[in-house]
Design a protein around this motif. Sequence first.
Motif, short mmCIF file in Angstrom:
data_model
loop_
_atom_site.label_atom_id
_atom_site.label_comp_id
_atom_site.label_asym_id
_atom_site.label_seq_id
_atom_site.Cartn_x
_atom_site.Cartn_y
_atom_site.Cartn_z
N LEU A 1 2.32 14.63 -6.24
CA LEU A 1 3.20 14.40 -5.10
C LEU A 1 4.46 15.24 -5.15
O LEU A 1 4.98 15.66 -4.11
N TYR A 2 4.96 15.48 -6.35
CA TYR A 2 6.29 16.09 -6.46
C TYR A 2 6.32 17.47 -7.11
O TYR A 2 7.38 18.03 -7.28
N GLU A 3 5.16 18.04 -7.44
CA GLU A 3 5.19 19.38 -8.02
C GLU A 3 5.59 20.39 -6.96
O GLU A 3 5.25 20.24 -5.78
N ARG B 1 0.86 -1.19 0.00
CA ARG B 1 0.00 0.00 0.00
C ARG B 1 0.89 1.24 0.00
O ARG B 1 1.90 1.27 0.71
N ILE B 2 0.53 2.22 -0.80
CA ILE B 2 1.27 3.48 -0.85
C ILE B 2 0.38 4.59 -0.32
O ILE B 2 -0.78 4.72 -0.74
N ILE B 3 0.92 5.36 0.61
CA ILE B 3 0.25 6.57 1.08
C ILE B 3 1.09 7.75 0.61
O ILE B 3 2.22 7.92 1.04
N GLY B 4 0.55 8.53 -0.31
CA GLY B 4 1.28 9.66 -0.87
C GLY B 4 0.93 10.95 -0.16
O GLY B 4 -0.26 11.24 0.06
N LEU B 5 1.96 11.71 0.22
CA LEU B 5 1.74 12.97 0.92
C LEU B 5 2.34 14.13 0.12
O LEU B 5 3.40 13.99 -0.50
N ALA B 6 1.66 15.25 0.18
CA ALA B 6 2.14 16.49 -0.44
C ALA B 6 1.69 17.65 0.42
O ALA B 6 0.51 17.75 0.77
N HIS B 7 2.65 18.49 0.82
CA HIS B 7 2.35 19.69 1.59
C HIS B 7 1.56 19.38 2.87
O HIS B 7 0.66 20.13 3.26
N GLY B 8 1.89 18.24 3.50
CA GLY B 8 1.30 17.91 4.79
C GLY B 8 -0.05 17.24 4.75
O GLY B 8 -0.69 17.08 5.79
N ARG B 9 -0.50 16.81 3.59
CA ARG B 9 -1.80 16.14 3.51
C ARG B 9 -1.70 14.90 2.63
O ARG B 9 -0.86 14.81 1.72
N HIS C 1 -0.90 11.23 -10.27
CA HIS C 1 -0.65 11.21 -8.82
C HIS C 1 0.80 11.61 -8.52
O HIS C 1 1.07 12.37 -7.58
N ILE C 2 1.72 11.06 -9.29
CA ILE C 2 3.14 11.34 -9.07
C ILE C 2 3.43 12.83 -9.25
O ILE C 2 4.18 13.44 -8.48
#
Length: 268
Positions: free
Chosen positions: A238-240, A212-220, A234-235
């Motif tokens: 995550l990385y912008e 399972r992957i949980i992706g986070l960006a900017h704290g969410r 999605h990627i």
Amino acid sequence: MIQLNDVSVQFKNVTALQPTSLTFQQGQFVVLLGASGAGKSTLLRCLNLLREPDTGSIELAGLGALCNRKVLQQHRRQTGMIFQQHQLIRRHSALQNVLMGRLGYHSTLRTLFPLSGQEQAIALHSLERVGLLHKALSRVDQLSGGQQQRVGIARALAQQPHLILADEPVASLDPATADKILALLHRICKEDGISAVVSLHQVELAKRYADRIIGLAHGRVVFDGAPAALTPTHITELYEPKTLATGKPSERSTRVPFFSLNLANVED
């Protein structure tokens, strides 16, 4: 196994983790994926209260809330932690470092004396499982980076854990060694039924090993699902880079994912 209820963390005026609710299941190999500053390490450290949340609660199945001192003590005893920079005592031998994983089972006074032969056997077996039994008496500062991280894994195994938390365990390693270390950790967790939560930058490693992957960006949390469901969209999310009020991207958020090469046959 572990449930987070509206957990958030703030450092001064910066929100490191937005209110987050997640459930971690027994036996899963979970990867927290995202750029630097996304909140991965903060979330990971909340799982054993190395960082106490500012809001919300964390509960263990069958035990209760982590805010209870006895529950937290039992949880930490059964939770192995693996760090990016290894956190080993460099002048001590590999065996001495692995034995540190047994200290949580003893009182402070008892730790002042040599541990039992049974516990030394546990430590030696842990080193054997990571392929370092022949380095048991070698000083840690004489080992390579990959070998030092394997000592860190052995130390976690010596705790006989139910859960392993790994905070970017391969970020400081070359691509070939990183793949070998993560493969080793994944194999051991599956063999022993140990749950794992691992923070990573590398998308390809996450897709290769995670249940399972949980992706986070900017704290969410912006993604939570199976690796096969992780799309290029999605990627990108995550990385912008995060745009500031000035209209300029944040330097902290401009790190792009590292796509590791398949160099599994290269020796460490």
